[in-house]
Write an enzyme that holds these catalytic residues in place. Structure first.
Site, short mmCIF file in Angstrom:
data_model
loop_
_atom_site.label_atom_id
_atom_site.label_comp_id
_atom_site.label_asym_id
_atom_site.label_seq_id
_atom_site.Cartn_x
_atom_site.Cartn_y
_atom_site.Cartn_z
N SER A 21 20.76 21.28 26.77
CA SER A 21 22.08 20.67 26.72
C SER A 21 23.07 21.43 25.85
O SER A 21 24.22 21.04 25.70
CB SER A 21 21.99 19.22 26.26
N LYS A 77 23.36 10.98 20.74
CA LYS A 77 24.24 12.12 20.49
C LYS A 77 25.61 11.64 20.02
O LYS A 77 26.20 12.20 19.09
CB LYS A 77 24.39 12.97 21.75
#
Ligand code: ADP
Length: 773
Positions: A677, A720
């Site tokens: 990511s 996140k």
């Protein structure tokens, strides 16, 4: 000794030594030996017999035979079937080979006959003879191999030389020792030697006897016990008394009667009981049967608890014991609601997936509580062998049932809630895959007839409600995964942790330490300090541990200082837990060229991931340093290719890959991170550095990237975003495809962040980089 030399036919002897005065018959087979006999018969029927050094040699040469042998007279010859001759000889004198005469037809030798000169009959000689007689008598007694009458014939023997030779011929001695005795010409020396030899033999005989006695006494003891036991049985039977065995058998009989076993199980139990009767309680077989019967009788074949069907009450219990975990609670309530309609509904197999400490195990326990079922837990971590699940066959020594049956015994009912912990930590080796066995356990079509190798009986597991837990789905075999209903349990946000601590963990710990709730109070800032400074985790396991530790330390402190109540604030936390253990990375305070903030997901929850790129003149090298895992290195290379291919789009010198060196650095930070990511962050940082554009310091991003610049979705969005918010970020760029996951982000956080959804990298760079006019 008189000397006399003669040429005499010779026979080499194999494994026999002949002494003077000795009469002996032996068989002769070798051609040359037979020829020697024939020649001897033609002359004065005397033959020289001498031992071979090695009995195995078929055609001995001179060096293969000893030089001293015995001159014998042939008393009888007898032809046997085949070419064998049996000969009876009598030893006459010792003789020594002077010359070995080689001849084609037979062996011959020129020999020197050694006339015996007996020892002078003095005291010494007499003493020797007496000792010899003594030891030999003892030998006869112990060995029992020589008739004692032999001794009488020795009594009259006058000549000591003759006595020694005769005794020597009686003894069973090795060839080389006999030869030594034969070679001893001096009679007194010969007697001494023989005494030593006999004494030696006596020692060996005594030792053999001792060993024999010991072995025999052992055997005797076993036999004795057996007889005594049989006698005891007979006596008890006569008296009509119930012996221990019978009592035990009756005990089992009663248990079997009462146990309400299913028919096949009952039949088997009765069969085993019959076997126990016949095998005797002291035999090892008896022990095996008893253990097996105990297992059968301890299992809950027909015991069942009554489910709580009250949906409202179940919901209450679940809510009272756990914060959040909405999906799990809803699923259980749903199950109950449907079950009320259809009675035959099978329990779902739920797999709770999530990081450690988020309450997977404890919610399962709560579910058992809410449904009023017994609870058993079994960890599958490290299970590698099929037989751990399904048991060992009874033919193995020390066989035991597998863990499922073990669990069922613990459960004490046939419908428990069975928690299979850490199903992702199972592995397999050559002994068979435990996942295969587990498949059968979890398959509602098959598990009504689950067969354990040890029990060899079918057990119905269809009423068991299985819940499994795992940290990740990656290592769970596909077929197993298909059988289960996955419910994700994600990590908690800071606010959630605070609520869990206040509503559940602190009251629970206070209660466990038997403290009055007014005595120790935690302030929000205190709890905050524990969460932020002393734990780094998705779950709350460490948080609970630290709370417990503070309570213990506070209690000790209160006793010492006589305080009645204490409130735990930041200072108290620092005092009891020591210096702060963790700090979170903070984002940069100003916009910089080549510095971009990414967002990462780690086992401890989310974190920010700053990436730095610098450009310098060079030859097109790409250098990667800092804390990059393999996946991130791949992302960096893919990003580099993308930037090269699209340089013109971003006003980048298209020859940069020849003229400039690029250095990508990922500062280590507190927790190692890796994953795909970081793709968008890599490209944005490279473009920022190469196009000389500043990146906004208040923007963080996440997204996987393709070579064509498409932004792919990522996992762990909630964690996140939490991390970005904590680090002081106000705008997050996320993949468009993750839009659906925004539902999971708590409102308190969502409202404070500005979300940009991107489908391709251009949208990311546009929002993250500052265009200078
Ligand atoms: P896991 O099985 O996911 O590793 P545990 O079930 O062992 O985690 O949970 C660790 C501790 O945290 C337990 O004492 C549990 O009661 C507590 N806990 C976890 N999540 C919650 C929650 N949502 N509400 C209340 N307590 C929780």
């Amino acid at each position: 000794m008189n000397k006399e030399t003669r040429v005499i036919p010779l026979i080499p002897l194999r494994g026999i030594t002949i002494f003077p005065y000795m009469v002996l018959h032996f068989d002769v087979g070798r051609e040359k030996s037979i020829a020697a006999l024939e020649e001897a018969m033609m002359k004065d029927q005397e033959i020289f017999l001498v031992a071979q050094k090695d009995a195995k040699i078929e055609e001995p040469e001179q060096e293969d035979i000893y030089t001293i042998g015995t001159l014998c007279s042939i008393k009888q010859l007898l032809k046997l079937p085949g070419d064998t001759v049996r000969v009876l000889v009598e030893g006459l004198n010792r003789a020594k080979i002077i010359k070995y005469i080689e001849s084609e037809s037979c062996y011959k030798a020129e020999i020197d006959i050694l006339e015996e000169k007996d020892c002078v009959k003095d005291n010494k000689c007499e003493a020797l003879v007496r000792s010899l007689r003594e030891v030999f008598e003892e030998y006869i007694k112990i060995s029992g191999s020589i008739p004692s009458e032999a001794l009488i014939s020795f009594e009259d023997m006058d000549s000591p030389g003759r006595l020694v030779d005769t005794i020597s011929s009686y003894l069973m001695l090795k060839g080389d020792i006999k030869q030594e005795l034969l070679e001893a010409f001096d009679v007194s020396k010969r007697i001494e030697k023989l005494i030593v030899v006999i004494k030696n033999e006596l020692e060996i005989l005594k030792l053999e006897k001792k060993i024999g006695v010991r072995v025999k006494s052992k055997i005797d003891k076993v036999q004795k016990e057996y007889y005594l036991r049989e006698q005891l049985k007979a006596i008890q039977e006569e008296l009509g008394e119930d012996d221990e065995d019978k009592k035990e058998i009756n005990r089992y009989k009663n248990k079997i009667k009462k146990a309400k076993l299913p028919k096949p199980v009952k039949d088997r139990a009765i069969y085993e009981l019959e076997r126990l009767k016949n095998s005797g309680s002291y035999s090892s077989e008896g022990g095996v049967i008893r253990t097996y019967l105990d297992w059968i009788l301890d299992l809950p074949w027909n015991t069942q608890t009554k489910d709580n069907m009250d949906v409202k009450k179940a919901r209450e219990v679940l809510e009272a014991e756990h914060y959040g975990l909405k999906d799990v609670k809803d699923r259980i309530v749903e199950y109950l609601a449907v079950k009320q309609m259809s009675k035959s509904l099978k329990g779902p197999i739920i797999c709770l997936v999530g990081p450690p400490g988020v309450g997977k195990t404890s919610i399962a326990k709560s579910v058992a509580h809410a449904l009023n079922r017994n609870f058993v837990r079994m960890s599958l971590g490290g299970v590698r062998d099929e037989s751990e699940i399904r048991g060992h066959r009874k033919t193995y020594v020390g066989a035991i049932p597998g863990r499922i049956i073990y669990g069922m015994r613990q459960a004490k009912s046939k419908n428990p809630l069975f928690l299979l912990d850490e199903i992702d930590k199972m592995s397999n080796d050559f002994r068979g895959d435990p996942a295969d066995a587990l498949l059968e356990v979890l398959d509602s079509e098959q598990n009504s007839t689950f067969r354990d190798h040890y029990l060899e009986l079918e057990m119905d597991l269809s009423n068991v409600m299985f819940i499994t837990t795992a940290n990740s789905l990656d290592t769970i075999p596909r077929p197993l995964l298909d059988r289960m209903e996955i419910i994700e349990v994600s990590g908690y946000t800071y606010d959630e942790k605070l609520s869990i601590a206040k509503q559940y963990l602190i009251p629970k710990q206070i209660k466990e330490h038997s403290v009055d709730e007014n005595m120790i109070k935690f302030t929000d800032s205190g709890i905050n300090e524990i969460i932020e400074g002393y734990t780094r985790e998705s779950g709350v396991r460490n948080l609970e541990r630290q709370i417990a530790s503070i309570i213990r330390k506070t209690l000790a402190d209160m006793l010492e200082t006589d305080k009645k109540d204490v409130s735990i604030s930041t200072n108290q936390v620092r005092k009891y837990l020591g210096p702060v253990r963790f700090t979170y990375d903070k984002a940069d305070k100003e916009d910089k060229i080549g510095v971009v903030t990414g967002m990462a997901w780690t086992a401890y929850g989310g974190d920010i991931l700053p990436i730095e790129v610098s450009v310098m003149n060079g030859s097109g090298k790409l250098e990667l340093t800092g804390q990059l895992g393999d996946v991130m290195k791949e992302s960096a290379k893919a990003g580099y290719s993308y930037v090269r291919a699209n340089a013109d789009k971003y006003d980048i010198n298209p020859n940069f890959y020849k003229e400039k060196d690029l250095h990508i650095h990922v500062p280590e930070g507190a927790v190692p991170k890796d994953g795909p990511s970081a793709g968008v962050t890599m490209i944005t940082a490279m473009v920022s550095a190469l196009a000389n554009k500043k990146a906004r310091h208040n923007v963080a991003m996440t997204g996987e990237i393709t070579l064509t610049g498409r932004v792919l979705p990522i996992g762990g969005l909630k964690e996140k975003c939490l991390a970005a918010y904590r680090a002081g970020i106000d705008t997050v760029i996320i993949p468009k495809e993750n839009e659906k996951d925004m539902l999971k982000i708590p409102k308190s956080i969502k409202s404070k962040l500005n979300f940009i959804l991107a489908t391709e990298i251009g949208e990311v760079t546009k929002n993250a980089l500052i265009e200078e006019n």
